[in-house]
Enzyme design. Structure first.
Site, PDB file in Angstrom:
ATOM      1  CG  ASP A   1      -0.170   0.179   2.518  1.00  0.00           C
ATOM      2  OD1 ASP A   1      -0.233   1.269   3.101  1.00  0.00           O
ATOM      3  OD2 ASP A   1       0.502  -0.778   2.972  1.00  0.00           O
TER       4      ASP A   1
ATOM      5  CG  HIS B   1      -1.213  -7.478  -1.659  1.00  0.00           C
ATOM      6  ND1 HIS B   1      -2.477  -7.729  -2.117  1.00  0.00           N
ATOM      7  CD2 HIS B   1      -1.309  -6.371  -0.872  1.00  0.00           C
ATOM      8  CE1 HIS B   1      -3.312  -6.832  -1.627  1.00  0.00           C
ATOM      9  NE2 HIS B   1      -2.623  -5.991  -0.868  1.00  0.00           N
TER      10      HIS B   1
ATOM     11  CG  ASP C   1       3.692 -15.806  -7.382  1.00  0.00           C
ATOM     12  OD1 ASP C   1       3.505 -14.645  -6.954  1.00  0.00           O
ATOM     13  OD2 ASP C   1       4.334 -16.064  -8.418  1.00  0.00           O
TER      14      ASP C   1
ATOM     15  CD  GLU D   1       1.076  -5.917   2.116  1.00  0.00           C
ATOM     16  OE1 GLU D   1       0.859  -4.705   1.931  1.00  0.00           O
ATOM     17  OE2 GLU D   1       0.556  -6.570   3.035  1.00  0.00           O
TER      18      GLU D   1
END
Length: 545
Positions: free
Chosen positions: A175, A488, A517, A526
């Site tokens: 993120d 991710h 994966d 992530e």
């Protein structure tokens, strides 16, 4: 999203399956090996011998026996060990069994880790927020435009709709948030890498933009983060530090520059304040040779926030409230301990030494074998143990050093007991990062009491990350054998490039066979700065000059 790219990727996977199948039973460090290092391969099933062949001529250069296979329950496999540590000639080779099974081609070279270090360290540059970034890897271009230029708003500090500058720093993970607590362990480890291995890192070029003139590239990248961290300290002179700077909810999968949602400085937490103190104290001493004024600025900020901690001894854990982004909520006793150690190392002030020794005593001088952002006391213990400063309590020093050695011995035992040389005996969110971080335990132990087993186990940890594992795959994007293709990561998931952004270690499975994966599987796939910093540290110790 990326429909055509996904279709091409499926075709590539189908095409490569037959190529990779020849290697699936021989798992080793696909990056290669240092000439004088231990060199091991885990071989699944029954085979009694092996040879090492030169990659181009296919000439046999080494022959050896495979140990009797051992059954390991968590992977449900019988695995033997091929050890060719005594072979040290530079070159490119592959391992082959009498059954005709061949390993991936690997290299033996003093510089075998240099490219991986370069790519993994540049991962931080590619994580930069508030600026455009661009890089090439294996012919693929990765870039984004300037992003999050409105960071950030002070609504949660009693100033609705007012903005102050909080641009810069690194995106935290998959993120785009920015978090002080997770920066703590990351920056702390990377400064320790500089402290311990700077002779090899000073002239190592990372091809970075000139954002810190006269700084070595490694420190230049760290300064990008500390510049941002300084903006997280409240401007009211209190010494408080915001816990994070994010939007209220996680952004969708989009390019960084497309994330236009309002982002805020949050309320402070005592763990964030303490981690800030530790990082600024480190920055002050490591940046001092290159920018004395900036060094003093960092120390002044650290001193102010330490004073605030002293005057406010209660543990203030961050409360999410309206936020649903990463919490990084943690008690502060370990963070305060680390802060005291770094302030003492930077200033020599006995007040900080007394504070550290009191806190270390209350924790029974514990050294953690298995640790991450939630407990950074190891960073303080290691700093104290390795410090050349006078004034330390001899008995405390003796106990801490003994505990460091005992834990390193346990880590080495764990690795020697695992069929894939895995030094961590547990599986959980981000455990690959912990495997890399255990190299810090081992390297500190090696400085205190040099033993070959510590550097060997460090390299076993790296080997596990780059292919000597159950999956016979690298856990780092763009590097090694069959690396992750679907991390991710919002950048990788929103561009038009088939390949993911390179050099990032993924978190790993929550069981021995639990890694997927898959982009959506954030709990195992992530990326995050705290794991990345550990990888950079692990590789930094073995960079060739």
């Amino acid at each position: 999203m990326r429909t055509i790219a996904s279709f091409i990727f499926v075709l590539l996977v189908l095409f490569s399956t037959s190529v990779l199948s020849q290697n699936q039973n021989i798992c080793l460090n696909s990056l290669g090996f240092l000439p004088q290092a231990s060199k091991k391969a885990s071989i699944i099933g029954e085979t009694k011998s092996f040879v090492i062949k030169q990659a181009d001529s296919q000439t046999v250069v080494f022959q050896g026996k495979v140990s009797t296979p051992v059954f390991q329950k968590d992977v449900n496999q019988n695995v033997g060990l091929a050890d060719f540590s005594s072979f040290s000639k530079n070159g490119k080779y592959y391992l082959e069994t009498p059954e005709g099974t061949k390993s991936v081609v690997f290299e033996i070279s003093p510089n075998v880790y240099n490219q991986a270090f370069y790519t993994s360290m540049r991962g931080f540059y590619l994580w930069r927020c508030g600026t455009a970034v661009e890089g090439n890897h294996d012919g693929h271009l990765f870039s984004h435009l300037p992003c999050h230029l409105d960071d950030g708003y002070e609504d949660f500090q009693g100033k609705p709709d007012q903005r102050r500058n909080g641009t810069g720093g690194w995106h935290d993970a998959g993120d785009y948030g920015k978090y002080v607590v997770n920066a703590g362990i990351t920056v702390g480890m990377m400064f320790m890498a500089w402290d311990q291995f700077q002779n090899n890192l000073k002239k190592f070029s990372l091809d970075l933009p000139e954002t810190a003139p006269e700084f070595p590239d490694f420190l230049k990248e760290l300064k990008w983060e500390t510049d941002w961290l300084l903006t997280m300290q409240y401007t009211d002179g209190s010494g408080k530090v915001s816990h994070k700077l994010t939007r209220k909810n996680f952004e969708p999968f989009c390019k960084p520059e497309e994330d236009k949602e309002k982002r805020y400085f949050t309320d402070w937490s005592s763990a964030a304040v303490a981690d800030f103190v530790a990082m600024m104290a480190q920055a002050s001493r490591y940046f001092e040779p290159y920018d004395k004024a900036y060094s003093q600025k960092c120390l002044d900020a650290a001193t102010l926030s330490y004073k605030f901690l002293k005057e406010n001894p209660e543990d203030k854990v961050f409360v999410q409230g309206e936020f649903q982004t990463g919490g990084y909520q943690t008690e502060d006793k370990d963070d305060r301990l680390w802060a005291a150690a770094e302030m003492w190392e930077t200033t020599g002030n006995a007040e900080y030494l007394k504070d550290f020794e009191r806190r270390a005593s209350s924790e029974n001088f514990k050294i953690d074998e298995d640790w991450d952002w939630g407990d950074v006391s190891n960073l303080g213990m290691f700093e104290y143990a390795l410090s050349a400063k006078a004034g330390k309590n001899p008995e405390i020093l003796k106990i801490i050093k003994k505990n460091i050695i005992d834990v390193a011995n346990q880590i080495a035992f764990n690795a020697s007991s695992d069929v894939y040389g895995r030094p961590l005996s547990r599986y959980y969110w981000g455990c690959n990062g912990t495997i890399a971080r255990q190299v810090l335990n081992l390297q500190v132990a090696h400085k205190i009491s040099p033993k070959k087993i510590y550097t060997q186990t460090s390299q076993d940890a790296i080997s596990h990350i780059f292919g000597r594992n159950y999956y016979n795959r690298s856990f780092v994007t763009g590097l090694g054998i069959n690396p992750p293709m679907n991390p991710h990561d919002r950048r990788s998931g929103s561009d038009n490039e088939i390949q993911p952004w390179p050099g990032y270690i993924v978190g790993g499975g929550h069981s021995a066979k639990g890694w997927k994966d898959v982009q959506e599987d954030y709990s195992t796939n992530e990326i995050a700065i705290n794991w990345q910093g550990a990888l950079v540290y692990a590789l930094a110790g073995f960079v060739g000059k």
